[in-house]
Design a protein around this motif. Structure first.
Motif, PDB file in Angstrom:
ATOM      1  N   GLY A   1      35.757  12.723  -8.997  1.00  0.00           N
ATOM      2  CA  GLY A   1      34.898  13.106 -10.110  1.00  0.00           C
ATOM      3  C   GLY A   1      33.591  12.347 -10.172  1.00  0.00           C
ATOM      4  N   MET A   2      33.356  11.470  -9.184  1.00  0.00           N
ATOM      5  CA  MET A   2      32.125  10.680  -9.164  1.00  0.00           C
ATOM      6  C   MET A   2      31.452  10.790  -7.798  1.00  0.00           C
ATOM      7  SD  MET A   2      32.867   7.209 -11.327  1.00  0.00           S
ATOM      8  CE  MET A   2      31.094   6.924 -11.475  1.00  0.00           C
ATOM      9  N   ALA A   3      30.195  10.466  -7.775  1.00  0.00           N
ATOM     10  CA  ALA A   3      29.426  10.345  -6.533  1.00  0.00           C
ATOM     11  C   ALA A   3      28.597   9.071  -6.637  1.00  0.00           C
ATOM     12  CB  ALA A   3      28.519  11.548  -6.334  1.00  0.00           C
ATOM     13  N   PHE A   4      28.271   8.520  -5.498  1.00  0.00           N
ATOM     14  CA  PHE A   4      27.443   7.302  -5.462  1.00  0.00           C
ATOM     15  C   PHE A   4      26.285   7.509  -4.506  1.00  0.00           C
ATOM     16  CE2 PHE A   4      26.153   3.482  -3.188  1.00  0.00           C
ATOM     17  CZ  PHE A   4      25.763   2.670  -4.242  1.00  0.00           C
ATOM     18  N   ALA A   5      25.080   7.099  -4.933  1.00  0.00           N
ATOM     19  CA  ALA A   5      23.904   7.158  -4.054  1.00  0.00           C
ATOM     20  C   ALA A   5      23.062   5.904  -4.261  1.00  0.00           C
ATOM     21  CB  ALA A   5      23.074   8.400  -4.352  1.00  0.00           C
ATOM     22  N   PRO A   6      22.530   5.326  -3.187  1.00  0.00           N
ATOM     23  CA  PRO A   6      21.692   4.132  -3.307  1.00  0.00           C
ATOM     24  C   PRO A   6      20.279   4.470  -3.779  1.00  0.00           C
ATOM     25  CG  PRO A   6      21.947   4.714  -1.010  1.00  0.00           C
ATOM     26  CD  PRO A   6      22.804   5.663  -1.776  1.00  0.00           C
ATOM     27  N   ILE A   7      19.596   3.463  -4.327  1.00  0.00           N
ATOM     28  CA  ILE A   7      18.302   3.650  -4.998  1.00  0.00           C
ATOM     29  C   ILE A   7      17.109   3.432  -4.077  1.00  0.00           C
ATOM     30  CG2 ILE A   7      19.246   2.933  -7.222  1.00  0.00           C
ATOM     31  CD1 ILE A   7      17.937   0.155  -6.714  1.00  0.00           C
ATOM     32  N   HIS A   8      17.290   3.036  -2.826  1.00  0.00           N
ATOM     33  CA  HIS A   8      16.218   2.402  -2.063  1.00  0.00           C
ATOM     34  C   HIS A   8      15.149   3.347  -1.523  1.00  0.00           C
ATOM     35  CE1 HIS A   8      18.729  -1.131  -2.227  1.00  0.00           C
ATOM     36  NE2 HIS A   8      19.723  -0.471  -1.671  1.00  0.00           N
ATOM     37  N   TRP A   9      15.509   4.566  -1.187  1.00  0.00           N
ATOM     38  CA  TRP A   9      14.561   5.426  -0.475  1.00  0.00           C
ATOM     39  C   TRP A   9      13.603   6.110  -1.451  1.00  0.00           C
ATOM     40  CZ3 TRP A   9      19.314   4.334   1.529  1.00  0.00           C
ATOM     41  CH2 TRP A   9      19.356   3.977   2.881  1.00  0.00           C
ATOM     42  N   ASN A  10      12.359   6.266  -1.007  1.00  0.00           N
ATOM     43  CA  ASN A  10      11.346   6.950  -1.814  1.00  0.00           C
ATOM     44  C   ASN A  10      10.544   7.875  -0.910  1.00  0.00           C
ATOM     45  OD1 ASN A  10       9.244   5.401  -0.508  1.00  0.00           O
ATOM     46  ND2 ASN A  10       9.774   3.697  -1.846  1.00  0.00           N
ATOM     47  N   ASP A  11       9.483   8.436  -1.418  1.00  0.00           N
ATOM     48  CA  ASP A  11       8.725   9.423  -0.640  1.00  0.00           C
ATOM     49  C   ASP A  11       7.956   8.808   0.524  1.00  0.00           C
ATOM     50  OD1 ASP A  11       9.666  11.353  -2.286  1.00  0.00           O
ATOM     51  OD2 ASP A  11       7.809  11.672  -3.391  1.00  0.00           O
ATOM     52  N   MET A  12       7.804   7.484   0.543  1.00  0.00           N
ATOM     53  CA  MET A  12       7.130   6.842   1.664  1.00  0.00           C
ATOM     54  C   MET A  12       8.081   6.594   2.826  1.00  0.00           C
ATOM     55  SD  MET A  12       4.183   6.751   0.327  1.00  0.00           S
ATOM     56  CE  MET A  12       3.277   5.847   1.587  1.00  0.00           C
ATOM     57  N   THR A  13       9.386   6.618   2.560  1.00  0.00           N
ATOM     58  CA  THR A  13      10.361   6.317   3.605  1.00  0.00           C
ATOM     59  C   THR A  13      11.341   7.461   3.838  1.00  0.00           C
ATOM     60  OG1 THR A  13      11.696   5.199   1.911  1.00  0.00           O
ATOM     61  CG2 THR A  13      10.274   3.821   3.288  1.00  0.00           C
ATOM     62  N   SER A  14      11.186   8.569   3.106  1.00  0.00           N
ATOM     63  CA  SER A  14      12.148   9.659   3.239  1.00  0.00           C
ATOM     64  C   SER A  14      11.575  10.933   2.635  1.00  0.00           C
ATOM     65  CB  SER A  14      13.463   9.303   2.524  1.00  0.00           C
ATOM     66  OG  SER A  14      13.241   9.185   1.125  1.00  0.00           O
TER      67      SER A  14
ATOM     68  N   ALA B   1       0.816  -1.216   0.000  1.00  0.00           N
ATOM     69  CA  ALA B   1       0.000   0.000   0.000  1.00  0.00           C
ATOM     70  C   ALA B   1       0.844   1.259   0.000  1.00  0.00           C
ATOM     71  CB  ALA B   1      -0.912   0.014   1.230  1.00  0.00           C
ATOM     72  N   ALA B   2       2.146   1.133   0.224  1.00  0.00           N
ATOM     73  CA  ALA B   2       3.018   2.301   0.331  1.00  0.00           C
ATOM     74  C   ALA B   2       3.831   2.468  -0.948  1.00  0.00           C
ATOM     75  CB  ALA B   2       3.946   2.150   1.533  1.00  0.00           C
ATOM     76  N   ILE B   3       3.152   2.620  -2.078  1.00  0.00           N
ATOM     77  CA  ILE B   3       3.842   2.836  -3.353  1.00  0.00           C
ATOM     78  C   ILE B   3       3.468   4.217  -3.873  1.00  0.00           C
ATOM     79  CG2 ILE B   3       4.373   0.514  -4.126  1.00  0.00           C
ATOM     80  CD1 ILE B   3       1.730   0.327  -5.489  1.00  0.00           C
ATOM     81  N   ASP B   4       4.289   5.189  -3.499  1.00  0.00           N
ATOM     82  CA  ASP B   4       4.003   6.572  -3.824  1.00  0.00           C
ATOM     83  C   ASP B   4       4.165   6.827  -5.320  1.00  0.00           C
ATOM     84  OD1 ASP B   4       6.819   6.082  -3.022  1.00  0.00           O
ATOM     85  OD2 ASP B   4       7.108   8.109  -3.774  1.00  0.00           O
ATOM     86  N   GLY B   5       3.370   7.760  -5.811  1.00  0.00           N
ATOM     87  CA  GLY B   5       3.445   8.137  -7.213  1.00  0.00           C
ATOM     88  C   GLY B   5       2.596   7.299  -8.130  1.00  0.00           C
ATOM     89  N   ILE B   6       1.985   6.227  -7.615  1.00  0.00           N
ATOM     90  CA  ILE B   6       1.190   5.334  -8.461  1.00  0.00           C
ATOM     91  C   ILE B   6      -0.240   5.210  -7.955  1.00  0.00           C
ATOM     92  CG2 ILE B   6       0.902   2.947  -9.207  1.00  0.00           C
ATOM     93  CD1 ILE B   6       3.783   2.691  -9.602  1.00  0.00           C
ATOM     94  N   LEU B   7      -0.390   4.820  -6.694  1.00  0.00           N
ATOM     95  CA  LEU B   7      -1.738   4.535  -6.191  1.00  0.00           C
ATOM     96  C   LEU B   7      -2.652   5.747  -6.274  1.00  0.00           C
ATOM     97  CD1 LEU B   7      -1.181   2.217  -3.100  1.00  0.00           C
ATOM     98  CD2 LEU B   7      -1.819   1.593  -5.420  1.00  0.00           C
ATOM     99  N   GLU B   8      -2.089   6.947  -6.108  1.00  0.00           N
ATOM    100  CA  GLU B   8      -2.947   8.132  -6.161  1.00  0.00           C
ATOM    101  C   GLU B   8      -3.516   8.370  -7.559  1.00  0.00           C
ATOM    102  OE1 GLU B   8       1.331   9.803  -5.631  1.00  0.00           O
ATOM    103  OE2 GLU B   8       0.220   7.968  -5.184  1.00  0.00           O
TER     104      GLU B   8
END
Length: 899
Positions: free
Chosen positions: A662-675, A432-439
């Protein structure tokens, strides 16, 4: 049409882990109260009883707090009859008005093979469009395309057993220690017996730390490295002249192109930004080691030139004949549990079922087998193009199953805007916590989740394993295959979708794989075509191909030198000159690389429910090299704003020399429901490989600058909070509720009062304010229970947060204890808040460091002393790094003492 059994199971059940493509066998033992304990299956050939920390914590992710439990139509709870009817009528009306090309399905590597099969059958055989693609397009499509160009088929030739037998294991674009931990442990076992490991990665990852050689390659230059290797192979005695003459074609053209790309090792090393001695060492090792296996994953695939990178690797193995042999070959490590199964049933828009394509003969063959009335005649839209078509209005109706493209696709904000334009959006999901779609969804259908699903998955070594349910679906949730078949029935196709259960779907899938095959196609499991439910339920893991009459599957392919091209010869591919689609600029000076962390998975819909998995890394972050941190004014532990041409995020900064300049790294996991402000997909560019359609997720130009943080806060509440995006925050589970860490970018004055609005209105409020220091504490009591905690201060109070997180679920029995909580008297300010290394046992880095200082000089010795690394083993690379760091410090300390 039946579904899975609704009765809760009391005994242990053998099933499959739902995370990465290793496909570990596990044993789930229900506890009778909705939960379960999960252990590794010692008899499963993929893992022999090992599990990683995510698999070990599966029993902690079965809660229903974030589950979809009931169908809904236009935001109102509805019966299944109405939801199915609305979906079917909406699809029919769209097809009638705009044609079948106006409809699309977007699927997921989390689906089971049986789910995938019926969705593809409905779209490609009965609706008449091939607009059905999958989020696996984002992780392994370039491997599929590279295999097909070289082998004539999407064939992974190797088995995991080859890792045990190899003398050189090359990992390129693969952080296996974190992303495929069980395989990584297997590789380390091989290293213990003498095998060497080389890691090719811009970052110095945990995998690189556990390697004999690390090549910190420049982004996009993988094919330069392997072109240089091919050139050197051509000069050496290992060039397999007889093998190539008998079993391959195209070598001279591929070699000529390789010479243009890498005319000499010095030029190639310079282009790759790899020290020349290390570059030469790698080439020497590769050439000198017959038993060499090259493993590649997202760092190769997720590229605008991913297919060429794959073929550059395959060219080297073909040139040496190191394919189909024990301990050697090219090995694609898939990211999702059933990415391979989806490929087998045609889950990609450019495939038909059973590894067939869109030639006239294959379209005719599948159409006749299915008795399909409207067989798709050409390839459909791949993922990025599919959502572009949604945005432009060419696609009017979309069914999304078990995934969230509004988070995972590149240029994710544009995807969100596109979804709002659809005439019909059907969403079937467990979460139920899938932001950007259910709405934006018009029809929502609650799906059965991993613990309730019944079917099969295929892992990276072509091994098909049963996924068995061990509890009933909650509420009104149903399997995905059932929903698809019910919609098909309402659309008038019931006879073709009248299955008694998933066993009949699998049997049909197996029969199609053997239909008019006769050894001409790689995927053939005809031996399973006649199985009944009893045989299906008892099915043991097996590798394909397993044609009719075979007693077992094949461990390796291509040992006989015969491939699946028309002339049965493998093809060398002359790759294009490599280069980045978008280079850094003065405005966007860094290249952003994205990926995964050890203890989380995708958008944390499942792992985000586990308390111990949140202990390792609690907040979204960006890694940056110290030189770049100084250049752009960001500090370790502070926050930074990252901006691309597509979006922006604010992330906590980790400064490390393991990150390439010259590079940066960021993980993909967080979304608007968790951050808040942490959806990395919003930054990623939309460029994709022209052959595979796989998007470039590893090299997006970004700008970075310090993000102001004027105060800090944390909540501990029973329910997750819906906070505004401007509050930089991250949510994580705690016993009895949810904790939220906040970094406030605005004026601290009044922030406590503003945040107090998110506290429960009912209950007894205890408050302590120190306006001079800017420190505020609020506790809401519900009898003897803590209902909520709010703490605000100019600096982050990690020790007090750790104390309240652990204390939250316990009763508060008297007023003195309430006062102690409010004033903080009960908590130990000197408590250990160092990072958790071993999530299984909650062992922090300071404890491990103390154990090492006391004389534990090996990983096993550390485990004996403090338990770290003794359960799943996922933390062993970090323990080894701590040991190595301590050993490196000792000579320096001794020198200082002597001085």
């Amino acid at each position: 049409m039946s579904t899975t059994s609704a009765s809760p199971l009391k005994t242990s059940v053998k099933t499959t882990c739902p995370y990465c493509g290793v496909g570990c066998g596990i044993i789930a033992t229900p506890d009778g109260d909705g939960g379960a304990t999960v252990t590794g299956d010692a008899e499963h050939p993929a893992n022999f009883g090992r599990v990683c920390v995510k698999g070990a914590a599966l029993g902690e992710t079965l809660g229903l707090s974030r589950r979809l439990l009931h169908p809904a139509v236009r935001g109102v709870r509805a019966s299944w009859d109405r939801a199915i009817g609305e979906a079917a009528r909406g699809l029919e009306e769209t097809i009638r008005r705009h044609g079948p090309e106006s409809v699309a399905f977007y699927l997921s590597g989390q689906l089971l093979t049986e789910d995938y099969y019926v969705a593809n059958k409905l779209m490609k055989g009965f609706i008449g469009s091939a607009n059905v693609d999958t989020n696996s397009r984002l992780c392994m499509a370039s491997s599929v395309a590279g295999h097909k160009r070289a082998f004539g088929s999407d064939t992974v030739p190797n088995a995991y057993a080859d890792l045990d037998l190899a003398d050189l294991i090359v990992l390129t674009g693969s952080n296996a220690a974190w992303c495929h931990p069980v395989l990584h442990q297997r590789m380390q076992d091989a290293r213990q017996r003498g095998a060497r490991i080389v890691t090719i990665d811009p970052r110095r990852t945990a995998t690189a730390d556990d390697s004999d050689l690390h090549l910190p390659i420049a982004p996009g230059m993988d094919s330069v490295l392997f072109a240089a290797l091919l050139v050197e192979i051509s000069k050496s005695a290992v060039l397999a002249h007889d093998y190539m003459a008998a079993h391959t074609s195209g070598f001279e053209a591929a070699l000529q192109r390789a010479r243009e790309i890498a005319p000499d090792t010095e030029t190639a090393a310079r282009r790759c930004d790899i020290p020349l001695p290390d570059f030469r060492t790698f080439i020497d090792w590769w050439i000198a080691t017959p038993r060499t296996i090259t493993c590649y994953s997202q760092g190769v695939n997720q590229s605008a030139q991913g297919t060429d990178k794959v073929n550059a690797i395959l060219n080297c193995h073909l040139a040496t004949g190191r394919i189909g042999k024990t301990g050697s070959g090219p090995f694609s490590l898939t990211g999702q549990p059933n990415a391979m199964g989806g490929r087998e049933v045609g889950g990609l828009a450019n495939q038909l079922a059973a590894h067939m394509g869109f030639t006239d003969a294959e379209v005719d063959r599948v159409g006749r087998f299915w008795n399909a009335p409207r067989m798709a005649q050409r390839e459909g839209l791949k993922a990025v193009d599919m959502f572009d078509a949604v945005g432009s209005g060419r696609i009017k109706a979309l069914w999304i199953m078990c995934t969230n493209p509004a988070v995972s696709l590149p240029d994710a904000d544009r995807v969100r805007r596109a979804l709002a334009k659809l005439d019909l959006l059907i969403v079937s999901d467990a979460n139920a916590a899938i932001d950007g779609i259910l709405e934006n969804a018009h029809v929502i259908m609650p799906a059965a989740a991993w613990s309730e699903k019944d079917g099969t998955v295929t892992n990276s070594e072509r091994r098909i394993t049963r996924q068995r349910p061990f509890r009933a679906p909650p509420g009104e949730a149903k399997p995905d295959w059932w929903m698809t078949c019910e919609v098909a029935r309402r659309m008038g196709f019931g006879a073709a979708f009248d299955y008694a259960g998933p066993h009949e779907i699998f049997a049909e899938h197996a029969a199609l794989s053997a239909f008019e095959n006769n050894g001409t196609r790689d995927f053939d499991i005809g031996a399973q075509a006649g199985l009944d439910k009893q045989a299906y339920d008892a099915m043991a893991p097996f590798q394909w191909p397993m044609p009719a009459g075979a007693a077992a599957g094949a461990e390796r392919l291509f040992a006989d030198g015969n491939f699946f091209t028309p002339d049965r010869k493998a093809r060398f591919i002359a790759i294009d000159a490599p280069g980045l689609k978008a280079a850094p600029s003065r405005e966007r000076p860094l290249l952003l690389n994205t990926g995964r962390i050890r203890d989380q998975w995708h958008t944390m819909a499942r792992t985000g429910l586990s308390q111990r998995l949140a202990l390792h890394i609690a907040e979204p972050f960006v890694e940056i090299h110290p030189d770049d941190a100084g250049r752009y004014g960001v500090t370790d532990g502070g926050y930074a704003s990252l901006r691309s041409d597509y979006g922006s995020v604010i992330l906590k900064v980790v400064v490390t020399e393991g990150q390439k300049r010259g590079m940066a790294f960021a993980p993909i996991h967080w979304n608007d429901m968790t951050s808040g402000r942490a959806r990395v997909g919003a930054l990623a560019q939309g460029f994709y490989d022209p052959v595979s359609g796989q998007p470039e997720m590893k090299a997006t130009p970004v700008a970075i600058e310090p993000a102001p943080v004027n105060s800090y806060a944390f909540f501990v509440t029973r329910e997750p909070l819906d906070l505004p995006a401007w509050l930089v925050h991250a949510q994580l589970p705690v016993e009895g509720g949810t904790a939220t860490l906040i970094a406030n970018p605005r004026d601290p004055a009044g922030v406590h009062a503003y945040l107090s609005n998110f506290l429960p209105a009912n209950g007894e409020l205890l408050a302590l304010e120190d306006t001079q220091s800017g420190t505020f504490r609020s506790i809401v009591m519900d009898g003897t229970s803590i209902a909520a905690v709010l703490f605000c201060a100019p600096q982050r109070e990690t020790a007090f947060f750790e104390f309240m997180r652990a204390r939250f679920a316990r009763a508060v029995t008297d007023n003195a204890e309430r006062l102690a909580l409010l004033t903080g008297r009960d908590f130990d300010a000197s408590a250990d808040t160092s990072p958790v290394v071993c999530s299984c046992h909650g062992v922090r880095s300071s404890v491990i460091a103390g154990t090492i200082a006391a004389g534990a000089s090996t990983v096993d010795a550390v485990g004996e002393a403090c338990k770290a690394g003794t359960n799943c083993g996922s933390c062993k690379p970090e323990i080894r790094k701590l040991i190595e760091t301590d050993h490196a410090r000792q000579p320096a300390l001794a020198s200082a003492d002597a001085a």
